[in-house]
Write a protein that holds these residues in place. Structure first.
Motif, PDB file in Angstrom:
ATOM      1  N   ARG A 151       0.836  -1.213   0.000  1.00  0.00           N
ATOM      2  CA  ARG A 151       0.000   0.000   0.000  1.00  0.00           C
ATOM      3  C   ARG A 151       0.865   1.255   0.000  1.00  0.00           C
ATOM      4  O   ARG A 151       0.598   2.214  -0.713  1.00  0.00           O
ATOM      5  N   ALA A 152       1.909   1.244   0.820  1.00  0.00           N
ATOM      6  CA  ALA A 152       2.796   2.401   0.910  1.00  0.00           C
ATOM      7  C   ALA A 152       3.502   2.673  -0.411  1.00  0.00           C
ATOM      8  O   ALA A 152       3.804   3.824  -0.735  1.00  0.00           O
ATOM      9  N   ALA A 153       3.758   1.644  -1.194  1.00  0.00           N
ATOM     10  CA  ALA A 153       4.428   1.795  -2.486  1.00  0.00           C
ATOM     11  C   ALA A 153       3.449   2.119  -3.612  1.00  0.00           C
ATOM     12  O   ALA A 153       3.863   2.286  -4.756  1.00  0.00           O
ATOM     13  N   GLY A 154       2.146   2.175  -3.309  1.00  0.00           N
ATOM     14  CA  GLY A 154       1.162   2.534  -4.324  1.00  0.00           C
ATOM     15  C   GLY A 154       0.393   1.372  -4.924  1.00  0.00           C
ATOM     16  O   GLY A 154      -0.413   1.565  -5.828  1.00  0.00           O
ATOM     17  N   PHE A 155       0.627   0.160  -4.460  1.00  0.00           N
ATOM     18  CA  PHE A 155      -0.118  -1.003  -4.966  1.00  0.00           C
ATOM     19  C   PHE A 155      -1.531  -0.985  -4.418  1.00  0.00           C
ATOM     20  O   PHE A 155      -1.798  -0.428  -3.362  1.00  0.00           O
ATOM     21  N   ARG A 156      -2.431  -1.627  -5.154  1.00  0.00           N
ATOM     22  CA  ARG A 156      -3.796  -1.785  -4.662  1.00  0.00           C
ATOM     23  C   ARG A 156      -4.170  -3.257  -4.710  1.00  0.00           C
ATOM     24  O   ARG A 156      -3.683  -4.021  -5.552  1.00  0.00           O
ATOM     25  N   LEU A 157      -5.030  -3.637  -3.815  1.00  0.00           N
ATOM     26  CA  LEU A 157      -5.500  -5.010  -3.731  1.00  0.00           C
ATOM     27  C   LEU A 157      -6.445  -5.296  -4.891  1.00  0.00           C
ATOM     28  O   LEU A 157      -7.321  -4.485  -5.192  1.00  0.00           O
ATOM     29  N   VAL A 158      -6.263  -6.429  -5.549  1.00  0.00           N
ATOM     30  CA  VAL A 158      -7.166  -6.850  -6.614  1.00  0.00           C
ATOM     31  C   VAL A 158      -8.175  -7.799  -5.964  1.00  0.00           C
ATOM     32  O   VAL A 158      -7.786  -8.883  -5.507  1.00  0.00           O
ATOM     33  N   LEU A 181      -3.685 -11.093  -4.504  1.00  0.00           N
ATOM     34  CA  LEU A 181      -3.029 -10.397  -5.611  1.00  0.00           C
ATOM     35  C   LEU A 181      -3.084  -8.883  -5.410  1.00  0.00           C
ATOM     36  O   LEU A 181      -4.125  -8.332  -5.052  1.00  0.00           O
ATOM     37  N   TRP A 182      -1.939  -8.227  -5.659  1.00  0.00           N
ATOM     38  CA  TRP A 182      -1.809  -6.771  -5.600  1.00  0.00           C
ATOM     39  C   TRP A 182      -1.289  -6.302  -6.946  1.00  0.00           C
ATOM     40  O   TRP A 182      -0.591  -7.044  -7.634  1.00  0.00           O
ATOM     41  N   GLU A 183      -1.597  -5.045  -7.309  1.00  0.00           N
ATOM     42  CA  GLU A 183      -1.093  -4.506  -8.574  1.00  0.00           C
ATOM     43  C   GLU A 183      -0.863  -3.005  -8.472  1.00  0.00           C
ATOM     44  O   GLU A 183      -1.455  -2.330  -7.626  1.00  0.00           O
ATOM     45  N   ILE A 184      -0.004  -2.528  -9.354  1.00  0.00           N
ATOM     46  CA  ILE A 184       0.174  -1.102  -9.591  1.00  0.00           C
ATOM     47  C   ILE A 184       0.281  -0.960 -11.090  1.00  0.00           C
ATOM     48  O   ILE A 184       0.871  -1.793 -11.762  1.00  0.00           O
ATOM     49  N   ARG A 185      -0.348   0.078 -11.630  1.00  0.00           N
ATOM     50  CA  ARG A 185      -0.382   0.304 -13.078  1.00  0.00           C
ATOM     51  C   ARG A 185       0.087   1.706 -13.401  1.00  0.00           C
ATOM     52  O   ARG A 185       0.005   2.593 -12.567  1.00  0.00           O
ATOM     53  N   THR A 186       0.483   1.898 -14.647  1.00  0.00           N
ATOM     54  CA  THR A 186       0.788   3.262 -15.091  1.00  0.00           C
ATOM     55  C   THR A 186      -0.516   4.041 -15.080  1.00  0.00           C
ATOM     56  O   THR A 186      -1.569   3.507 -15.395  1.00  0.00           O
ATOM     57  N   GLY A 187      -0.416   5.277 -14.687  1.00  0.00           N
ATOM     58  CA  GLY A 187      -1.606   6.116 -14.641  1.00  0.00           C
ATOM     59  C   GLY A 187      -2.374   6.000 -13.333  1.00  0.00           C
ATOM     60  O   GLY A 187      -3.324   6.739 -13.120  1.00  0.00           O
ATOM     61  N   CYS A 188      -2.004   5.066 -12.434  1.00  0.00           N
ATOM     62  CA  CYS A 188      -2.684   4.936 -11.149  1.00  0.00           C
ATOM     63  C   CYS A 188      -2.176   6.013 -10.209  1.00  0.00           C
ATOM     64  O   CYS A 188      -0.993   6.313 -10.183  1.00  0.00           O
ATOM     65  N   ARG A 189      -3.067   6.552  -9.453  1.00  0.00           N
ATOM     66  CA  ARG A 189      -2.671   7.528  -8.433  1.00  0.00           C
ATOM     67  C   ARG A 189      -2.246   6.788  -7.194  1.00  0.00           C
ATOM     68  O   ARG A 189      -2.820   5.781  -6.825  1.00  0.00           O
ATOM     69  N   ARG A 190      -1.242   7.324  -6.518  1.00  0.00           N
ATOM     70  CA  ARG A 190      -0.763   6.716  -5.283  1.00  0.00           C
ATOM     71  C   ARG A 190      -1.599   7.149  -4.182  1.00  0.00           C
ATOM     72  O   ARG A 190      -2.182   7.262  -3.428  1.00  0.00           O
TER      73      ARG A 190
END
Length: 190
Positions: A151-158, A181-190
């Motif tokens: 979460r601190a690195a900007g990932f979100r739970l799928v 599963l967790w993910e971070i994508r381009t264009g996602c806000r932290r």
């Protein structure tokens, strides 16, 4: 770590390896890792690391997984004094559905418990993945792990990935514990 065992590159360790290994473990878990002096220099530095060193570090620190044999790239984090405190292995996704050419996966992350080391490694892994052209980075955690560093690195739970729709439960690791599963994508806000 191999140097601490008295081994040099390409050389087998002496017979007293286990004796030295126990001494290293004792120093790590009863000494330096818990030493308040260690926390006084919180500056963390992202740095390259050889696969051999990274695998040895994972074998030394990780609770339940063996070190990966290979990865697309490996990054480490060190203290300001040069002490290795964590490594992350990033590779192509293990689940074929996610292997779309734009997704990378954190296949292993290990630290010695230094505060913020996980978040620093995840952030560095995401920056490196984007630099290599990936648009998404995924990671799995055990269901009993909170995911605070992710979460601190900007990932979100799928909530429920597409590949899990037709299964009665989420995938399990080799230890039989369910994964999240967790993910971070381009264009996602932290």
């Amino acid at each position: 770590m191999l140097a601490a065992l008295g081994c040099t590159s390409g050389e087998t360790c002496p017979d007293k390896t286990m004796e030295n290994w126990n001494e290293i473990q004792e120093n790590a878990y009863g000494g330096w890792l818990n030493n308040p002096e260690r926390r006084k220099n919180p500056r963390l530095v992202i740095s390259p690391v050889t696969i051999r060193t990274a695998r040895a570090f994972v074998a030394w620190t990780h609770r339940y997984l063996a070190p990966p044999a290979a990865a697309e790239f490996i990054t480490s984090v060190q203290t300001g004094t040069g002490t290795l405190v964590g490594v992350v292995f990033v590779d192509r996704p293990t689940e074929w559905v996610f292997d779309d050419g734009g997704t990378a996966e954190v296949v292993c992350l290990a630290t010695d418990g230094m505060p913020n080391a996980c978040s620093a490694l995840l952030g560095a892994a995401w920056r490196a993945a984007r630099a290599e052209g990936y648009r998404r980075l995924i990671a799995y955690t055990r269901i009993d792990e909170p995911g605070a560093s992710l979460r601190a690195a900007g990932f979100r739970l799928v909530p429920r990935p597409l590949t899990w729709q037709d299964r009665s439960r989420s995938p399990q690791g080799s230890d039989g514990v369910a994964r999240v599963l967790w993910e971070i994508r381009t264009g996602c806000r932290r």
